[in-house]
Motif scaffolding. Structure first.
Motif, PDB file in Angstrom:
ATOM      1  N   GLN A  54       0.657  -1.180   0.312  1.00 31.58           N
ATOM      2  CA  GLN A  54       0.077   0.260   0.406  1.00 31.58           C
ATOM      3  C   GLN A  54       0.368   1.341  -0.219  1.00 31.58           C
ATOM      4  N   GLN A  55       2.368   1.331   0.920  1.00 35.62           N
ATOM      5  CA  GLN A  55       2.991   2.490   0.950  1.00 35.62           C
ATOM      6  C   GLN A  55       4.029   2.545  -0.556  1.00 35.62           C
ATOM      7  N   ARG A  56       3.923   1.499  -1.385  1.00 36.18           N
ATOM      8  CA  ARG A  56       4.633   1.988  -2.394  1.00 36.18           C
ATOM      9  C   ARG A  56       3.560   2.217  -3.450  1.00 36.18           C
ATOM     10  N   HIS A  57       2.645   1.385  -3.098  1.00 36.95           N
ATOM     11  CA  HIS A  57       1.533   1.851  -4.448  1.00 36.95           C
ATOM     12  C   HIS A  57       1.174   3.481  -4.077  1.00 36.95           C
ATOM     13  N   GLY A  58       1.214   3.509  -3.358  1.00 39.65           N
ATOM     14  CA  GLY A  58       0.675   5.258  -3.010  1.00 39.65           C
ATOM     15  C   GLY A  58       1.824   6.406  -2.778  1.00 39.65           C
ATOM     16  N   ARG A  59       2.656   5.815  -3.671  1.00 36.93           N
ATOM     17  CA  ARG A  59       3.965   6.861  -3.741  1.00 36.93           C
ATOM     18  C   ARG A  59       4.050   6.442  -5.145  1.00 36.93           C
ATOM     19  N   ARG A  60       4.220   5.364  -5.791  1.00 32.40           N
ATOM     20  CA  ARG A  60       3.970   5.551  -7.232  1.00 32.40           C
ATOM     21  C   ARG A  60       2.938   6.224  -7.468  1.00 32.40           C
ATOM     22  N   VAL A  61       2.315   6.464  -6.954  1.00 28.47           N
ATOM     23  CA  VAL A  61       0.246   7.010  -7.642  1.00 28.47           C
ATOM     24  C   VAL A  61       0.827   9.113  -7.864  1.00 28.47           C
ATOM     25  N   GLN A  62       1.528   8.720  -5.854  1.00 28.08           N
ATOM     26  CA  GLN A  62       1.524  10.407  -5.968  1.00 28.08           C
ATOM     27  C   GLN A  62       2.829  11.237  -6.526  1.00 28.08           C
ATOM     28  N   ASN A  63       4.090  10.116  -7.051  1.00 29.19           N
ATOM     29  CA  ASN A  63       5.169  10.450  -8.264  1.00 29.19           C
ATOM     30  C   ASN A  63       4.332  10.631  -9.691  1.00 29.19           C
ATOM     31  N   ALA A  64       3.736   9.833 -10.241  1.00 29.36           N
ATOM     32  CA  ALA A  64       3.161   9.595 -11.122  1.00 29.36           C
ATOM     33  C   ALA A  64       2.455  11.321 -11.557  1.00 29.36           C
ATOM     34  N   ALA A  65       1.309  11.364 -10.318  1.00 31.60           N
ATOM     35  CA  ALA A  65       0.651  12.525 -10.274  1.00 31.60           C
ATOM     36  C   ALA A  65       1.976  13.971 -10.556  1.00 31.60           C
ATOM     37  N   LEU A  66       3.163  13.858  -9.831  1.00 32.74           N
ATOM     38  CA  LEU A  66       3.655  14.681  -9.661  1.00 32.74           C
ATOM     39  C   LEU A  66       4.501  15.034 -10.656  1.00 32.74           C
ATOM     40  N   ARG A  67       4.867  14.197 -12.165  1.00 31.28           N
ATOM     41  CA  ARG A  67       5.706  13.784 -13.488  1.00 31.28           C
ATOM     42  C   ARG A  67       4.601  14.306 -14.459  1.00 31.28           C
ATOM     43  N   HIS A  68       3.359  14.028 -13.747  1.00 31.46           N
ATOM     44  CA  HIS A  68       2.394  14.748 -14.877  1.00 31.46           C
ATOM     45  C   HIS A  68       2.333  16.518 -14.889  1.00 31.46           C
ATOM     46  N   LEU A  69       2.341  16.497 -13.949  1.00 36.53           N
ATOM     47  CA  LEU A  69       2.583  17.965 -13.636  1.00 36.53           C
ATOM     48  C   LEU A  69       3.406  18.668 -14.560  1.00 36.53           C
ATOM     49  N   PHE A  70       4.609  18.452 -14.802  1.00 33.80           N
ATOM     50  CA  PHE A  70       6.115  18.570 -14.936  1.00 33.80           C
ATOM     51  C   PHE A  70       6.786  17.832 -16.376  1.00 33.80           C
ATOM     52  N   ALA A  71       5.234  17.599 -16.849  1.00 32.40           N
ATOM     53  CA  ALA A  71       4.882  16.535 -18.465  1.00 32.40           C
ATOM     54  C   ALA A  71       6.427  17.282 -19.657  1.00 32.40           C
ATOM     55  N   GLU A  72       6.534  18.722 -19.176  1.00 37.45           N
ATOM     56  CA  GLU A  72       8.092  19.211 -20.525  1.00 37.45           C
ATOM     57  C   GLU A  72       8.839  19.477 -19.305  1.00 37.45           C
ATOM     58  N   GLY A  73       8.923  19.161 -18.551  1.00 33.69           N
ATOM     59  CA  GLY A  73       9.788  19.184 -17.957  1.00 33.69           C
ATOM     60  C   GLY A  73      10.610  18.337 -17.021  1.00 33.69           C
ATOM     61  N   ASP A  74      11.738  17.643 -15.837  1.00 35.31           N
ATOM     62  CA  ASP A  74      12.550  17.100 -15.322  1.00 35.31           C
ATOM     63  C   ASP A  74      12.435  18.075 -13.794  1.00 35.31           C
ATOM     64  N   PRO A  75      11.279  16.267 -13.139  1.00 38.22           N
ATOM     65  CA  PRO A  75      10.749  17.835 -11.441  1.00 38.22           C
ATOM     66  C   PRO A  75      12.149  17.562 -11.041  1.00 38.22           C
ATOM     67  N   GLY A  76      12.971  16.955 -11.453  1.00 39.89           N
ATOM     68  CA  GLY A  76      14.436  17.187 -10.991  1.00 39.89           C
ATOM     69  C   GLY A  76      15.298  18.132 -10.828  1.00 39.89           C
ATOM     70  N   LEU A  77      14.541  18.857 -11.251  1.00 43.13           N
ATOM     71  CA  LEU A  77      15.189  20.475 -11.956  1.00 43.13           C
ATOM     72  C   LEU A  77      14.325  22.109 -11.381  1.00 43.13           C
ATOM     73  N   VAL A  78      13.599  21.513 -10.834  1.00 39.26           N
ATOM     74  CA  VAL A  78      12.754  22.338 -10.568  1.00 39.26           C
ATOM     75  C   VAL A  78      13.338  22.767  -9.300  1.00 39.26           C
ATOM     76  N   ARG A  79      13.069  24.289  -9.047  1.00 42.80           N
ATOM     77  CA  ARG A  79      13.289  24.987  -7.771  1.00 42.80           C
ATOM     78  C   ARG A  79      12.334  24.725  -6.819  1.00 42.80           C
ATOM     79  N   ALA A  80      12.865  24.461  -5.111  1.00 46.90           N
ATOM     80  CA  ALA A  80      11.471  24.359  -4.203  1.00 46.90           C
ATOM     81  C   ALA A  80      10.893  24.891  -3.989  1.00 46.90           C
ATOM     82  N   ASP A  81      10.539  26.175  -4.640  1.00 43.24           N
ATOM     83  CA  ASP A  81       9.949  27.576  -4.365  1.00 43.24           C
ATOM     84  C   ASP A  81       8.714  27.433  -3.505  1.00 43.24           C
ATOM     85  N   LEU A  82       7.684  27.891  -2.844  1.00 43.47           N
ATOM     86  CA  LEU A  82       6.346  27.529  -2.338  1.00 43.47           C
ATOM     87  C   LEU A  82       5.638  28.966  -3.224  1.00 43.47           C
TER      88      LEU A  82
END
Length: 415
Positions: free
Chosen positions: A387-415
């Motif tokens: 459940q934990q691993r699946h939940g985190r995969r879903v959360q990461n997938a949603a984040l990757r979708h928001l960064f559809a045109e970029g690498d989330p690892g390169l994004v600043r952590a500004d709020l």
């Protein structure tokens, strides 16, 4: 729970800190009766005492003294020279900075792990958050963030820093990246992505505070100090107190141990972010009280609530999809509105500039399956880790979708 102690006003503002900002509700209007069931749960009245109310008013004039002092030094030392030293200290530790200047060493000593920190409990909180899958992002986006726009005192720094004209999708994605980093096991420990991102955000907030505090457009008499302690505390409580309450309403049971772990995780994140210890609490019920006290200092919804609310609600309409893009955008748009409507009444929807004819169909349709699934996976042997691993995969997938045109690892952590 002890009341927050009165604070020393920030040295960065020249405003008259003896007067209460007019955004705050008069004390006489804070003494609303607490329902009997809630009073039993909290062990006290929800309304602040006179001393608690005054302490909250005082903290409308307090920023982040440690970061504010560091930024003052950085400007004196030269930002081009000081910034790399700060980044090295955050990334590798203060001992990696040759002949580390005393102000930088003092700041890093201040953010060293406090005596009350329990890393194992922080990781336990992270694992629970991961196990919630998309429920936690729904609550944080469609309740905590969207509902926060109703408090116009929060909105002023966003308005004056150009948030209304910047890409909402980018801001949501960057906040999501920071949240993911903070809720990784070990993410908030020195060297972790969450630790580095949080201290970076803290510095950005300090720079914004310094800039807005000196601008003529900032109305100190009304708003107090930009990005003050009360607003910082309310923001951190949104990630734990509001999220836990929202998860329960979304059908996810939360045990007392899980509540404590989540509260401890965000207590430490708040510590790193510069929230004073008087606002940091271990128990969810104490956080509920403090959040209510912080709300007593907020202004009613205004035009900024509608502008920011509409912008956030329309963010899904700008998302990229490979197939059936139009249909899927509208689906995401109405799904998020449905979650917001589940938590907020029609009047608040109108105050946010949102359509009030949306029903809470999505949370209601998924409530029973979500509850049954979480209960079953909690108690069936060997499935909690899945459940934990699946939940985190879903959360990461949603984040990757928001960064559809970029690498989330390169994004600043500004709020």
């Amino acid at each position: 729970m002890n009341a927050p102690a009165p604070s020393t006003p920030s040295a960065t503002t020249s405003a008259n800190t003896s007067a209460a900002p007019t955004r705050a509700r008069p004390f006489e209007k804070t003494a609303t009766p607490t329902p009997a069931w809630l009073r039993r749960l909290l062990g006290r009245e929800l309304a602040p005492s006179r001393d608690e109310y005054q302490a909250a008013l005082d903290d409308l004039w307090v920023g982040d003294p440690a970061m504010d002092a560091l930024i003052d030094w950085m400007y004196e030392y030269g930002p081009a020279r000081a910034r790399p030293l700060f980044e090295t200290a955050v990334r590798e530790g203060v001992d990696a900075v040759p002949e580390c200047p005393a102000p930088l060493r003092a700041f890093m000593d201040q953010v060293a792990a406090p005596a009350w920190l329990d890393p194992a409990l922080v990781d336990e909180g992270a694992r629970f958050i991961q196990s919630t899958g998309m429920a936690a992002p729904y609550v944080l986006r469609d309740l905590a963030l969207m509902g926060g726009y109703l408090l116009s005192g929060f909105n002023q720094s966003l308005v004056l820093t150009g948030a209304l004209s910047q890409g909402t999708a980018r801001r949501v994605a960057e906040t999501g990246k920071w949240w993911i980093d903070c809720t990784e096991e070990g993410g908030l420990l020195p060297g972790g992505e969450g630790y580095r991102g949080t201290l970076h955000v803290r510095m950005v907030h300090g720079l914004v505070r310094r800039n807005l505090d000196r601008r003529e457009e900032w109305d100190h008499a009304r708003w107090g100090l930009p990005l003050n302690q009360v607003d910082m505390a309310a923001t951190y409580l949104g990630f734990c107190v509001v999220m836990l309450g929202g998860l329960r309403k979304m059908g996810i049971p939360v045990t007392a141990r899980e509540s404590r772990a989540v509260m401890h995780l965000w207590k430490y994140a708040g510590w790193l972010m510069g929230v004073d210890e008087r606002w940091l609490v271990e128990r969810e019920r104490d956080g509920i009280v403090l959040l209510h006290h912080a709300m007593m200092t907020q202004s009613r919804p205004d035009w900024t609530s509608q502008e920011l609310g509409r912008a956030l609600s329309r963010e899904p309409l700008s998302q990229s999809f490979r197939r059936l893009a139009g249909v899927r955008r509208r689906w995401a748009y109405r799904r998020h509105l449905s979650v917001t409507r589940y938590f907020l009444n029609r009047e608040k929807m109108r105050q946010l500039g949102l359509p009030d004819d949306i029903g809470p169909w999505f949370p209601l349709a998924t409530l029973v399956p979500r509850f049954a699934g979480h209960v079953a996976l909690r108690y069936l042997p060997g499935l909690r880790g899945w459940q934990q691993r699946h939940g985190r995969r879903v959360q990461n997938a949603a984040l990757r979708h928001l960064f559809a045109e970029g690498d989330p690892g390169l994004v600043r952590a500004d709020l």
